[in-house]
Structures are given as structure tokens and as C-alpha cells.
Design a protein around this motif. Sequence first.
Motif, short mmCIF file in Angstrom:
data_model
loop_
_atom_site.label_atom_id
_atom_site.label_comp_id
_atom_site.label_asym_id
_atom_site.label_seq_id
_atom_site.Cartn_x
_atom_site.Cartn_y
_atom_site.Cartn_z
N ILE A 36 23.22 5.03 60.80
CA ILE A 36 22.98 3.86 60.96
C ILE A 36 22.02 3.17 61.96
N ASP A 48 15.85 8.27 71.51
CA ASP A 48 17.59 8.78 71.11
C ASP A 48 17.36 10.12 71.31
N ASP A 70 17.67 8.88 77.14
CA ASP A 70 18.82 8.70 77.57
C ASP A 70 19.86 7.54 77.53
N ASN A 96 22.20 0.32 69.94
CA ASN A 96 23.10 1.28 68.55
C ASN A 96 23.73 2.46 68.86
N TYR A 147 37.28 5.00 72.87
CA TYR A 147 35.89 3.93 72.23
C TYR A 147 36.38 2.88 71.94
N LYS A 155 34.18 -0.62 73.14
CA LYS A 155 33.07 -1.47 71.88
C LYS A 155 33.76 -2.73 72.66
N ARG A 186 32.83 -1.26 60.62
CA ARG A 186 34.43 -0.62 60.27
C ARG A 186 33.63 1.14 60.01
N ILE A 245 31.26 3.94 58.25
CA ILE A 245 30.14 3.62 57.34
C ILE A 245 29.79 5.61 57.21
N THR A 265 27.97 8.06 57.74
CA THR A 265 26.97 8.52 58.78
C THR A 265 28.13 10.03 59.38
N1 NAD Z 1 29.62 5.31 61.96
C1 NAD Z 1 31.14 4.62 61.27
O1 NAD Z 1 31.56 4.71 60.60
C2 NAD Z 1 31.03 3.68 62.36
C3 NAD Z 1 31.83 2.54 62.42
C4 NAD Z 1 31.43 1.66 63.38
C5 NAD Z 1 30.52 1.18 64.49
N2 NAD Z 1 29.96 2.59 64.65
C6 NAD Z 1 28.73 2.41 65.35
O2 NAD Z 1 27.53 1.93 65.11
C7 NAD Z 1 26.73 3.52 66.54
C8 NAD Z 1 25.49 4.01 65.28
O3 NAD Z 1 26.68 4.79 65.28
P1 NAD Z 1 26.45 6.74 63.83
O4 NAD Z 1 27.76 6.67 62.78
O5 NAD Z 1 25.02 5.29 63.47
O6 NAD Z 1 26.14 7.99 64.26
P2 NAD Z 1 25.72 8.56 64.28
O7 NAD Z 1 26.29 10.01 65.15
O8 NAD Z 1 24.75 9.31 63.13
O9 NAD Z 1 24.08 8.19 65.19
C9 NAD Z 1 24.00 7.91 66.54
C10 NAD Z 1 23.06 8.02 67.77
O10 NAD Z 1 22.53 8.11 68.72
C11 NAD Z 1 22.56 8.87 69.11
N3 NAD Z 1 22.60 9.18 70.45
C12 NAD Z 1 23.94 8.71 70.81
N4 NAD Z 1 24.24 9.54 72.60
C13 NAD Z 1 22.81 9.07 73.23
C14 NAD Z 1 22.41 8.79 74.57
N5 NAD Z 1 23.49 9.36 75.00
N6 NAD Z 1 21.42 8.14 73.80
C15 NAD Z 1 20.39 8.16 72.99
N7 NAD Z 1 20.85 8.25 72.16
C16 NAD Z 1 21.70 8.29 71.56
C17 NAD Z 1 22.72 10.14 68.44
O11 NAD Z 1 21.76 11.40 68.82
C18 NAD Z 1 22.38 9.35 66.53
O12 NAD Z 1 20.95 9.68 66.60
C19 NAD Z 1 27.63 3.25 66.97
O13 NAD Z 1 26.73 2.30 67.88
C20 NAD Z 1 28.89 3.29 66.56
O14 NAD Z 1 29.62 2.96 67.43
C21 NAD Z 1 29.33 3.50 63.31
#
Ligand code: NAD
Length: 245
Positions: A15, A34, A60, A87, A151, A155, A182, A184, A186
Motif C-alpha cells: 500500500i 522502510d 526502522d 503506513n 494487531y 490499530k 480491510r 487489500i 498485498t
Molecule cells: N493489506 C491489507 O489487507 C491491509 C488491511 C488493513 C490495513 N493494512 C495496513 O496497511 C499498511 C501497509 O500494509 P501492506 O498490506 O502494504 O503490507 P506490506 O507487508 O506489503 O508492506 C508493509 C511495508 O512496511 C515495511 N515495514 C514493516 N515493518 C517496518 C519497520 N519496523 N520499519 C520500517 N518499515 C517497516 C515492510 O518492509 C513493508 O515494505 C499496514 O499498516 C497494514 O496494517 C493492510
Amino acid sequence: MKGKVAVVTGAAKGIGKAIAKKFAIAGAHTVILDFDEKSGKQTAAKLSADFSESVFIKTDVSDPESLKRASEQVLEKFQRVDILVINAGISYLHSIDEISIEEWQRVLHINLDGSFYALKAFCDHFADNAGKVIFITSGSAITGTGGGMHYASSKAGQHGLMRAASKEFGPRGINVNAIAPRVIQTDILDTLYPDEASREELLKKIPLRRIGQPEDIANLALFLAGPESSYIHGQIILADGGRTY
Ligand SMILES: NC(=O)c1ccc[n+]([C@@H]2O[C@H](COP(=O)([O-])OP(=O)(O)OC[C@H]3O[C@@H](n4cnc5c(N)ncnc54)[C@H](O)[C@@H]3O)[C@@H](O)[C@H]2O)c1
């Protein structure tokens, strides 16, 4: 967005990457924070080549010093910050007996503490009477589903943080809002719903009958980062295909 600087945590992929791309297409300089160095560098290089200058800073978010260093680098490079997207996040679909104390702390540390550390590192660098902060949270904060107690708690904590930040930063002209997705498509989703059968079950729960794409979230982030949304403040906007309400 020409000339604006947008910092996106966790933007190496998923995302965050889609949001950075959307902002870059709109002309913003993007900063990819990241801890995934390989993907982060690739994302920044691609955005710079295709759209607008993008830099990767290995960060981090669970380490406040790492974020402080990142904010200093951003200021040195661009002399400004206009948009902060909080994010970065992790998730495990575990029940209570599977959640160790270490795992509980890790999820809270990255998802919630990391959100506060990012806010603290960048909030003083917005220009006077300007600035946009967008949290990427989750519908899990409302429903308690989709990622385990740690989680959902992290959130829900982000929602409290976002609301408190909106009260404190509103008078400074900084808009603060949250997008709550909800499901997405990924890597996180692939981990939570690995097989076809679980995907089919999932689709039945979504009135729009499709799994969201990162671009669905990026479109909303672009709106919240732009001038047309300037009177939207302190809100949690679900982007979930109608699944929650
Ligand atoms: N994908 C979904 O269905 C979904 C649903 C609801 C909420 N979200 C939220 O959206 C956000 C992005 O999720 P996503 O699905 O793109 O996940 P993803 O795993 O594809 O990407 C997450 C990114 O965060 C980075 N990351 C994780 N921990 C880190 C840290 N300590 N320091 C720096 N970077 C860090 C990872 O390296 C990765 O590039 C998250 O907060 C997640 O909770 C995702």
C-alpha cells in the motif's frame, strides 16, 4: 503536488508503495522509509526514473533514533516536508495461545509506537499553517478481526493517536486523518489468506465482491493529501468495499 515532499513509511512495497507512486505521478518528491533496503531502493529508483525525484532512507520505524536521522536527512535534501503517511505495519493472524509476549510487543512496537515515533520525528517540520498527516490503520480496530489481538489493539491505538494528533495539530493548520482498509491485495493479505478456498469465503463478505487493490487506498490518500479535503479532519475513513457497514 508539484514541488511538495511526501514522506511515506513502509513504502518499499504494498500500500505504501502505491501511495508513493500516486503522489509521484502527481508531481511530488517522495521519501521511501522502510527497513527493506532492496525493495526500498528499487521503488525509489523506479519512481525517480518514471515520475519525480524519490529517495530511499533505510529506517526502522520502531527505533525513534532511526526516524530522527531520517527526518534530518529529508530536511537536508529537500528543506521541507508537506505530507507524512504513517503506513508501515506488520500483522499475524494468531490466536491468544499462539501470541508470545515477544510477538505482542513486536506488533505494538512497530504498528503503534512506530506511528508515534514517525509523528514526533516529522511534526515540527511542516511549514506554517500547512501539512497533511495520513495514518493507514485498519478496519480491524473496529471489528477485532483480521489479524489477532495484538494487531487489532495496535490499530485501535493508532485511531486514538490520530484523534489526539488532530486536536493538537488542527490549530497549526495540519490536517490529520486515517484511512482504514480491510482486505487489500498485498503480501500481508497473501500471508493471512494463502489458499483459494479462504479467498472465496472472504469475497462473500465483501458487498462489492472484489478484494481491494493498493491503488484504491492510494486514490483516497491522494485526496486526503490534496487541497480538496482541507475541511476533513480527525476522521477514520473505511475503504473496504462496504464490508464493515
Ligand atoms: N493489506 C491489507 O489487507 C491491509 C488491511 C488493513 C490495513 N493494512 C495496513 O496497511 C499498511 C501497509 O500494509 P501492506 O498490506 O502494504 O503490507 P506490506 O507487508 O506489503 O508492506 C508493509 C511495508 O512496511 C515495511 N515495514 C514493516 N515493518 C517496518 C519497520 N519496523 N520499519 C520500517 N518499515 C517497516 C515492510 O518492509 C513493508 O515494505 C499496514 O499498516 C497494514 O496494517 C493492510
